[in-house]
Write a protein that holds these residues in place. Structure first.
Motif, PDB file in Angstrom:
ATOM      1  N   ARG A 160      -6.972  -2.580  22.241  1.00  0.00           N
ATOM      2  CA  ARG A 160      -6.886  -3.592  21.339  1.00  0.00           C
ATOM      3  C   ARG A 160      -8.063  -4.481  21.326  1.00  0.00           C
ATOM      4  NH1 ARG A 160      -4.246  -8.288  25.382  1.00  0.00           N
ATOM      5  NH2 ARG A 160      -5.616  -7.747  27.119  1.00  0.00           N
TER       6      ARG A 160
ATOM      7  N   LEU B 115       5.296   0.779  26.380  1.00  0.00           N
ATOM      8  CA  LEU B 115       5.682  -0.265  26.068  1.00  0.00           C
ATOM      9  C   LEU B 115       5.326  -1.443  26.940  1.00  0.00           C
ATOM     10  CD1 LEU B 115       9.498   0.544  25.150  1.00  0.00           C
ATOM     11  CD2 LEU B 115       7.870  -0.213  23.611  1.00  0.00           C
TER      12      LEU B 115
ATOM     13  N   VAL C 262      13.029   3.516  19.525  1.00  0.00           N
ATOM     14  CA  VAL C 262      11.865   4.385  19.186  1.00  0.00           C
ATOM     15  C   VAL C 262      11.820   4.784  17.732  1.00  0.00           C
ATOM     16  CG1 VAL C 262      10.377   6.517  19.474  1.00  0.00           C
ATOM     17  CG2 VAL C 262      11.752   5.422  21.588  1.00  0.00           C
ATOM     18  N   SER C 263      10.735   4.740  17.111  1.00  0.00           N
ATOM     19  CA  SER C 263      10.821   4.880  15.818  1.00  0.00           C
ATOM     20  C   SER C 263       9.406   5.913  15.326  1.00  0.00           C
ATOM     21  CB  SER C 263      10.310   3.675  14.752  1.00  0.00           C
ATOM     22  OG  SER C 263       9.380   3.103  15.183  1.00  0.00           O
TER      23      SER C 263
ATOM     24  N   THR D 146       1.028  -2.153  26.757  1.00  0.00           N
ATOM     25  CA  THR D 146       0.307  -2.361  25.297  1.00  0.00           C
ATOM     26  C   THR D 146       1.094  -3.352  24.508  1.00  0.00           C
ATOM     27  OG1 THR D 146       1.652  -0.618  23.999  1.00  0.00           O
ATOM     28  CG2 THR D 146      -0.365   0.104  25.399  1.00  0.00           C
ATOM     29  N   GLU D 147       0.434  -3.714  23.399  1.00  0.00           N
ATOM     30  CA  GLU D 147       0.948  -4.571  22.616  1.00  0.00           C
ATOM     31  C   GLU D 147       1.478  -3.735  21.207  1.00  0.00           C
ATOM     32  OE1 GLU D 147      -1.833  -7.505  21.972  1.00  0.00           O
ATOM     33  OE2 GLU D 147      -1.720  -8.484  23.916  1.00  0.00           O
ATOM     34  N   ALA D 148       2.389  -2.776  21.510  1.00  0.00           N
ATOM     35  CA  ALA D 148       2.818  -2.019  20.420  1.00  0.00           C
ATOM     36  C   ALA D 148       1.819  -1.330  19.681  1.00  0.00           C
ATOM     37  CB  ALA D 148       3.839  -2.752  19.584  1.00  0.00           C
ATOM     38  N   ASN D 149       0.718  -1.099  20.356  1.00  0.00           N
ATOM     39  CA  ASN D 149      -0.388  -0.390  19.672  1.00  0.00           C
ATOM     40  C   ASN D 149      -0.411   1.138  20.006  1.00  0.00           C
ATOM     41  OD1 ASN D 149      -1.528  -2.717  18.833  1.00  0.00           O
ATOM     42  ND2 ASN D 149      -3.048  -2.863  19.871  1.00  0.00           N
ATOM     43  N   TRP D 150       0.751   1.785  19.561  1.00  0.00           N
ATOM     44  CA  TRP D 150       1.089   3.232  19.859  1.00  0.00           C
ATOM     45  C   TRP D 150       1.890   3.563  18.854  1.00  0.00           C
ATOM     46  CZ3 TRP D 150       5.871   5.183  21.209  1.00  0.00           C
ATOM     47  CH2 TRP D 150       6.852   4.081  21.367  1.00  0.00           C
ATOM     48  N   VAL D 151       1.834   5.182  18.531  1.00  0.00           N
ATOM     49  CA  VAL D 151       2.522   5.700  17.409  1.00  0.00           C
ATOM     50  C   VAL D 151       2.715   7.194  17.921  1.00  0.00           C
ATOM     51  CG1 VAL D 151       0.654   6.295  16.048  1.00  0.00           C
ATOM     52  CG2 VAL D 151       3.048   6.121  15.134  1.00  0.00           C
TER      53      VAL D 151
END
Length: 213
Positions: free
Chosen positions: A141, A122, A45-46, A125-130
Protein backbone atom coordinates in the motif's frame (compact mmCIF):
# COMPACT_ATOMS: atom_id res chain seq x y z
CA UNK A 1 -43.43 -42.26 75.80
CA UNK A 2 -41.87 -41.49 72.44
CA UNK A 3 -43.51 -43.38 69.64
CA UNK A 4 -41.31 -45.00 67.11
CA UNK A 5 -41.67 -43.68 63.60
CA UNK A 6 -43.17 -46.11 61.21
CA UNK A 7 -41.10 -47.02 58.23
CA UNK A 8 -42.68 -45.75 55.08
CA UNK A 9 -42.45 -47.37 51.73
CA UNK A 10 -40.04 -45.67 49.37
CA UNK A 11 -41.61 -44.06 46.37
CA UNK A 12 -39.93 -44.29 43.00
CA UNK A 13 -41.13 -41.71 40.51
CA UNK A 14 -40.40 -43.44 37.21
CA UNK A 15 -41.48 -40.58 34.85
CA UNK A 16 -39.15 -38.26 36.73
CA UNK A 17 -36.21 -40.59 36.12
CA UNK A 18 -37.12 -40.68 32.44
CA UNK A 19 -37.02 -36.89 32.37
CA UNK A 20 -33.64 -36.71 34.10
CA UNK A 21 -31.83 -39.45 32.19
CA UNK A 22 -33.43 -40.48 28.92
CA UNK A 23 -34.60 -37.13 27.55
CA UNK A 24 -31.15 -35.41 27.69
CA UNK A 25 -29.60 -38.47 26.01
CA UNK A 26 -32.29 -38.51 23.37
CA UNK A 27 -31.85 -34.77 22.71
CA UNK A 28 -28.08 -35.15 22.35
CA UNK A 29 -28.55 -38.02 19.91
CA UNK A 30 -31.10 -36.03 17.91
CA UNK A 31 -28.87 -32.93 17.74
CA UNK A 32 -25.95 -35.13 16.67
CA UNK A 33 -28.01 -36.70 13.87
CA UNK A 34 -29.07 -33.30 12.44
CA UNK A 35 -25.52 -31.87 12.74
CA UNK A 36 -26.68 -29.20 15.19
CA UNK A 37 -23.17 -28.88 16.65
CA UNK A 38 -21.53 -28.10 13.30
CA UNK A 39 -20.40 -24.52 12.84
CA UNK A 40 -20.83 -23.26 9.28
CA UNK A 41 -19.02 -20.21 7.92
CA UNK A 42 -18.22 -18.65 4.58
CA UNK A 43 -15.75 -16.32 2.90
CA UNK A 44 -16.71 -13.98 0.09
CA UNK A 45 -14.29 -14.36 -2.84
CA UNK A 46 -14.55 -12.76 -6.27
CA UNK A 47 -12.57 -13.55 -9.43
CA UNK A 48 -12.01 -11.35 -12.48
CA UNK A 49 -13.73 -12.46 -15.63
CA UNK A 50 -11.73 -14.03 -18.43
CA UNK A 51 -12.98 -11.37 -20.85
CA UNK A 52 -11.16 -8.72 -18.83
CA UNK A 53 -7.93 -10.66 -18.46
CA UNK A 54 -6.16 -9.10 -15.49
CA UNK A 55 -2.78 -10.15 -16.81
CA UNK A 56 -3.27 -7.83 -19.77
CA UNK A 57 -3.39 -4.94 -17.30
CA UNK A 58 0.22 -5.68 -16.40
CA UNK A 59 -0.25 -6.78 -12.80
CA UNK A 60 2.75 -9.10 -13.09
CA UNK A 61 4.96 -6.16 -14.06
CA UNK A 62 4.03 -3.60 -11.40
CA UNK A 63 5.76 -5.45 -8.52
CA UNK A 64 8.74 -7.65 -7.82
CA UNK A 65 6.93 -10.70 -6.53
CA UNK A 66 8.17 -13.27 -4.07
CA UNK A 67 6.69 -16.61 -5.10
CA UNK A 68 4.93 -18.88 -2.58
CA UNK A 69 3.88 -22.32 -3.84
CA UNK A 70 1.25 -24.50 -2.16
CA UNK A 71 0.53 -27.98 -3.50
CA UNK A 72 -0.51 -30.40 -0.72
CA UNK A 73 2.91 -30.70 0.93
CA UNK A 74 1.60 -30.78 4.49
CA UNK A 75 5.01 -30.75 6.14
CA UNK A 76 5.90 -27.45 4.46
CA UNK A 77 2.52 -25.70 4.36
CA UNK A 78 2.48 -24.48 7.97
CA UNK A 79 5.89 -22.88 7.75
CA UNK A 80 5.04 -21.41 4.31
CA UNK A 81 1.79 -19.92 5.62
CA UNK A 82 3.65 -18.37 8.54
CA UNK A 83 6.31 -16.97 6.20
CA UNK A 84 3.60 -15.57 3.88
CA UNK A 85 1.80 -13.84 6.75
CA UNK A 86 4.96 -12.15 8.03
CA UNK A 87 6.01 -11.15 4.51
CA UNK A 88 2.64 -9.52 3.73
CA UNK A 89 2.53 -7.85 7.14
CA UNK A 90 5.99 -6.41 6.51
CA UNK A 91 4.84 -5.06 3.11
CA UNK A 92 2.09 -3.09 4.81
CA UNK A 93 4.15 -1.83 7.71
CA UNK A 94 6.82 -0.44 5.38
CA UNK A 95 4.35 0.92 2.78
CA UNK A 96 6.24 -1.14 0.21
CA UNK A 97 5.05 -0.42 -3.33
CA UNK A 98 7.96 -2.17 -5.04
CA UNK A 99 7.59 -5.74 -3.82
CA UNK A 100 4.62 -8.09 -3.56
CA UNK A 101 3.63 -11.69 -2.96
CA UNK A 102 2.54 -14.11 -5.68
CA UNK A 103 0.83 -17.19 -4.26
CA UNK A 104 0.46 -20.18 -6.56
CA UNK A 105 -2.22 -22.65 -5.45
CA UNK A 106 -1.77 -26.13 -6.91
CA UNK A 107 -4.58 -28.48 -7.91
CA UNK A 108 -3.92 -30.79 -4.94
CA UNK A 109 -3.83 -28.14 -2.22
CA UNK A 110 -6.08 -28.73 0.82
CA UNK A 111 -9.20 -26.63 1.23
CA UNK A 112 -8.06 -25.56 4.73
CA UNK A 113 -4.80 -24.24 3.33
CA UNK A 114 -6.58 -22.24 0.63
CA UNK A 115 -8.93 -20.69 3.22
CA UNK A 116 -5.95 -19.78 5.40
CA UNK A 117 -4.27 -18.04 2.43
CA UNK A 118 -7.41 -15.95 1.89
CA UNK A 119 -7.55 -15.21 5.63
CA UNK A 120 -4.00 -13.88 5.49
CA UNK A 121 -4.88 -11.66 2.53
CA UNK A 122 -8.00 -10.35 4.31
CA UNK A 123 -6.44 -9.88 7.75
CA UNK A 124 -3.09 -8.41 6.75
CA UNK A 125 -4.07 -6.19 3.81
CA UNK A 126 -6.62 -3.57 2.85
CA UNK A 127 -8.13 -5.61 0.03
CA UNK A 128 -5.06 -5.04 -2.16
CA UNK A 129 -5.08 -8.53 -3.57
CA UNK A 130 -6.60 -10.35 -6.48
CA UNK A 131 -6.70 -13.93 -7.75
CA UNK A 132 -6.51 -15.01 -11.35
CA UNK A 133 -6.77 -18.73 -12.10
CA UNK A 134 -4.39 -20.44 -9.63
CA UNK A 135 -2.31 -17.35 -8.84
CA UNK A 136 -3.04 -14.79 -6.14
CA UNK A 137 -1.28 -11.41 -6.25
CA UNK A 138 -0.93 -9.54 -2.94
CA UNK A 139 0.23 -5.94 -3.19
CA UNK A 140 1.48 -3.44 -0.65
CA UNK A 141 0.00 0.00 0.00
CA UNK A 142 1.01 3.61 -0.40
CA UNK A 143 1.34 6.02 2.50
CA UNK A 144 -2.05 7.49 3.38
CA UNK A 145 -2.51 11.16 2.59
CA UNK A 146 -3.30 13.60 5.36
CA UNK A 147 -7.02 13.96 5.73
CA UNK A 148 -9.06 17.01 6.64
CA UNK A 149 -8.88 17.53 10.41
CA UNK A 150 -11.67 20.07 10.75
CA UNK A 151 -15.09 19.57 12.27
CA UNK A 152 -17.41 17.03 10.68
CA UNK A 153 -21.13 17.70 10.72
CA UNK A 154 -23.21 14.53 10.73
CA UNK A 155 -26.55 14.43 8.97
CA UNK A 156 -29.11 11.97 10.33
CA UNK A 157 -31.68 10.54 7.97
CA UNK A 158 -35.21 10.36 9.41
CA UNK A 159 -36.32 7.44 7.23
CA UNK A 160 -35.81 4.83 9.95
CA UNK A 161 -37.60 6.86 12.63
CA UNK A 162 -40.62 7.56 10.41
CA UNK A 163 -40.94 3.90 9.42
CA UNK A 164 -40.24 2.48 12.88
CA UNK A 165 -43.60 0.68 13.10
CA UNK A 166 -43.08 -0.89 9.68
CA UNK A 167 -39.65 -2.25 10.65
CA UNK A 168 -41.03 -3.59 13.95
CA UNK A 169 -43.83 -5.38 12.08
CA UNK A 170 -41.32 -6.90 9.66
CA UNK A 171 -39.19 -8.09 12.58
CA UNK A 172 -42.23 -9.68 14.24
CA UNK A 173 -43.10 -11.51 11.02
CA UNK A 174 -39.51 -12.70 10.64
CA UNK A 175 -39.48 -13.93 14.25
CA UNK A 176 -42.75 -15.81 13.72
CA UNK A 177 -41.33 -17.47 10.59
CA UNK A 178 -38.20 -18.50 12.52
CA UNK A 179 -40.32 -20.01 15.31
CA UNK A 180 -42.46 -21.96 12.82
CA UNK A 181 -39.32 -23.25 11.07
CA UNK A 182 -37.93 -24.34 14.46
CA UNK A 183 -41.14 -26.23 15.27
CA UNK A 184 -41.10 -27.98 11.89
CA UNK A 185 -37.45 -28.95 12.21
CA UNK A 186 -37.65 -30.27 15.78
CA UNK A 187 -41.25 -31.49 15.91
CA UNK A 188 -40.21 -34.89 17.25
CA UNK A 189 -38.70 -33.29 20.37
CA UNK A 190 -41.84 -31.29 21.10
CA UNK A 191 -43.98 -34.39 20.52
CA UNK A 192 -41.82 -36.38 22.96
CA UNK A 193 -42.10 -33.59 25.55
CA UNK A 194 -45.89 -33.51 25.15
CA UNK A 195 -46.17 -37.31 25.55
CA UNK A 196 -43.96 -37.23 28.64
CA UNK A 197 -46.13 -34.48 30.14
CA UNK A 198 -49.23 -36.65 29.65
CA UNK A 199 -47.46 -39.62 31.31
CA UNK A 200 -46.45 -37.41 34.25
CA UNK A 201 -49.99 -36.17 34.76
CA UNK A 202 -51.45 -39.70 34.80
CA UNK A 203 -48.66 -40.94 37.10
CA UNK A 204 -49.25 -38.11 39.58
CA UNK A 205 -53.02 -38.67 39.59
CA UNK A 206 -52.53 -42.39 40.20
CA UNK A 207 -49.94 -41.79 42.91
CA UNK A 208 -52.14 -39.32 44.78
CA UNK A 209 -55.18 -41.59 44.47
CA UNK A 210 -53.34 -44.52 46.11
CA UNK A 211 -51.92 -42.24 48.80
CA UNK A 212 -55.28 -40.99 50.03
CA UNK A 213 -57.29 -44.20 49.68
Amino acid sequence: MIEKQKKRKRLFYVPGMISLVLIPLFCLYHFYKIDAFKVYSSISVSFPSKEGDIKKEGIEKIRKYKLFRFNSEKSKEKSQLKELRFFVRDLYKKYDTINGAKVHVGAKVDYDTYVEIINIALEETEANWVQFDNDMYILGRTKPKKTYSGKIHLITCGYEAVNKEYFLEQERKAQLERNIALLKKNWILFLGYFCLSIVNIFALVRLNRHRYL
